[in-house]
Design a protein around this motif. Structure first.
Motif, PDB file in Angstrom:
ATOM      1  N   UNK A  77       0.852  -1.192   0.000  1.00 16.05           N
ATOM      2  CA  UNK A  77       0.000   0.000   0.000  1.00 16.05           C
ATOM      3  C   UNK A  77       0.890   1.245   0.000  1.00 16.05           C
ATOM      4  N   UNK A  78       0.281   2.378  -0.271  1.00 13.64           N
ATOM      5  CA  UNK A  78       1.034   3.635  -0.277  1.00 13.64           C
ATOM      6  C   UNK A  78       1.627   3.918   1.096  1.00 13.64           C
ATOM      7  N   UNK A  79       0.872   3.568   2.155  1.00 17.10           N
ATOM      8  CA  UNK A  79       1.368   3.790   3.515  1.00 17.10           C
ATOM      9  C   UNK A  79       2.588   2.921   3.801  1.00 17.10           C
ATOM     10  N   UNK A  80       2.549   1.691   3.335  1.00 15.42           N
ATOM     11  CA  UNK A  80       3.687   0.793   3.563  1.00 15.42           C
ATOM     12  C   UNK A  80       4.918   1.268   2.802  1.00 15.42           C
ATOM     13  N   UNK A  81       4.711   1.766   1.592  1.00 17.12           N
ATOM     14  CA  UNK A  81       5.844   2.281   0.814  1.00 17.12           C
ATOM     15  C   UNK A  81       6.437   3.507   1.503  1.00 17.12           C
ATOM     16  N   UNK A  82       5.576   4.363   2.028  1.00 16.20           N
ATOM     17  CA  UNK A  82       6.062   5.545   2.752  1.00 16.20           C
ATOM     18  C   UNK A  82       6.834   5.129   4.005  1.00 16.20           C
ATOM     19  N   UNK A  83       6.349   4.064   4.682  1.00 19.22           N
ATOM     20  CA  UNK A  83       7.043   3.581   5.882  1.00 19.22           C
ATOM     21  C   UNK A  83       8.437   3.078   5.537  1.00 19.22           C
ATOM     22  N   UNK A  84       8.539   2.344   4.431  1.00 17.85           N
ATOM     23  CA  UNK A  84       9.846   1.844   3.994  1.00 17.85           C
ATOM     24  C   UNK A  84      10.762   3.010   3.648  1.00 17.85           C
ATOM     25  N   UNK A  85      10.222   3.977   2.926  1.00 11.62           N
ATOM     26  CA  UNK A  85      11.029   5.118   2.484  1.00 11.62           C
ATOM     27  C   UNK A  85      11.476   5.974   3.661  1.00 11.62           C
ATOM     28  N   UNK A  86      10.725   5.954   4.762  1.00  9.97           N
ATOM     29  CA  UNK A  86      11.063   6.785   5.906  1.00  9.97           C
ATOM     30  C   UNK A  86      12.119   6.204   6.827  1.00  9.97           C
ATOM     31  N   UNK A  87      12.581   4.993   6.547  1.00 12.02           N
ATOM     32  CA  UNK A  87      13.597   4.379   7.403  1.00 12.02           C
ATOM     33  C   UNK A  87      14.951   5.070   7.209  1.00 12.02           C
TER      34      UNK A  87
END
Length: 401
Positions: A77-87
């Motif tokens: 999902x878009x939220x999961x992609x954002x979570x990955x990118x925020x690491x």
């Protein structure tokens, strides 16, 4: 000198020397082949991918791996992609885009049709493809589409189609021989394109096309809603960062990468080669023992006559030299035949490696040659010293009388 040779020939035991010869040959060949095989095979597992840098990692989702993640969707999902990118340990994130239309393809090599099949394409942002932009670009209206194929495709071709149909084998430098005729249809539209292969990748299991072509073709040949990505590609700051591993494990992600398997393969390869070389060394040591026993028996049988030669003025070196030349000749013959056997065996397995991995560069045969020379020098020196000691012992025994 001639007298010593005559004495030597009288008591030579052919079976004993043949036993040494074949045992030493077997042991030497095992050691050299194991060493050369390891040096030839390891680069296959350690070489970098031609189109994907080592700090790029492909993430997917484990499905049904445990109660905490079973039953969930395999898409991001878009939220999961954002979570990955925020690491903090991740620099950049890209998503895989899949084709939303049907593709019928005909593959030809050097003008000869190989197979036709229904395919699908994927793409990633161009920044994640380590290829010259002059080769990896597409603009609307162009009829030629750059392609990156999985290396498994070319292995299948080289081992299957090429051998059975007398077609030329493909290497990294001969990608221009491959032609793809692409028939794309969907959303009531159809069109033909020419696929131009620019190379192969061992870290991808899909056919990759430029992102610009994927975006245009999906909008033109499909009226369906864009599907969510099932995989993402990330650029990490440090692939060995333990925080990266913890994040992947905590979120139930899976690394679609062969690095871990490669490390395991290299470890077991080292272990197997080491065991094989130890066996070869043990056989060589036993053959060395057989040779020294044979020489000792030969010297002992001629002890009385050798004593007389020493008494009439022959030096210890002159008396020992024929035995030393005998051992040197046997050891040298063993080395030459062992190198020939290793070269023949290597010629066979290199043919397999070059067919499986077209970009494989054949390494030098020099390491095995140098190792063989080192073993020859060490064994021969020990032989020489042992013979000199035996002759000296005979002389000291005579002096005591």
């Amino acid at each position: 000198m001639n007298l010593v040779w005559k004495l030597l020939r009288q008591h030579i035991s052919i079976p004993q020397f043949l036993g040494f010869f074949f045992a030493n040959l077997f042991g030497m060949a095992i050691v050299l082949l194991g060493y050369q095989f390891y040096r030839d095979v390891v680069p296959v597992f350690t070489s970098e991918d031609s189109f994907m840098k080592s700090d790029f990692i492909i993430l997917g989702k484990k499905i049904g791996a445990g109660s905490t993640i079973s039953g969930r969707s395999n898409t991001f999902s878009a939220a999961e992609i954002d979570e990955v990118e925020g690491q903090p340990f991740i620099d950049e994130v890209g998503v895989f885009t899949s084709s939303e239309y049907k593709i019928d393809a005909v593959m030809s090599v050097d003008g000869k049709k190989v197979f036709n099949s229904e395919l699908f394409f994927e793409s990633v942002p161009d920044a994640f493809v380590d290829a010259p932009m002059a080769d990896w670009k597409w603009k609307e209206g162009e009829r030629e589409v750059p392609l990156i194929l999985p290396r498994s495709y070319i292995m299948m071709y080289n081992f299957g189609f090429a051998q059975s149909r007398s077609l030329p084998k493909i290497s990294e430098g001969l990608v221009g021989m491959i032609d793809f005729s692409l028939f794309i249809h969907g959303n009531g539209k159809e069109d033909n394109f020419h696929g131009r292969v620019i190379g192969f990748s061992s870290r991808l299991n899909t056919i990759l096309v430029p992102q610009e072509f994927m975006d245009w073709s999906n909008s033109y040949f499909s009226n369906e809603e864009k599907s969510k990505p099932s995989r993402v590609i990330v650029k990490v700051k440090d692939p060995t960062d333990e925080n990266l591993g913890k994040f992947i494990e905590a979120n139930g992600y899976d690394i679609d990468d062969d690095k871990l398997n490669t490390e395991k393969t290299i470890y077991f390869l080292k272990l197997v080669v080491l065991m094989v070389m130890v066996v070869g060394l043990v056989i060589s040591l036993l053959s060395f023992y057989i040779l020294m026993l044979s020489i000792y028996l030969l010297v002992q049988k001629n002890a009385g006559k050798l004593e007389n030669l020493l008494l009439i003025g022959y030096s210890q070196g002159q008396v020992a030299r024929p035995y030393q030349w005998l051992t040197l000749g046997l050891n040298l013959l063993v080395l030459l035949i062992a190198l020939l056997l290793v070269w023949l065996a290597r010629r066979y397995y290199l043919g397999v490696l070059t067919a499986m991995f077209p970009e494989y560069e054949v390494s030098s045969f020099l390491p095995a040659l140098l190792l063989g020379v080192v073993l020859l020098v060490v064994v021969t020196l020990i032989n020489q010293l042992a013979i000199r000691r035996k002759i000296a012992k005979i002389w000291r025994h005579e002096e005591n009388f």
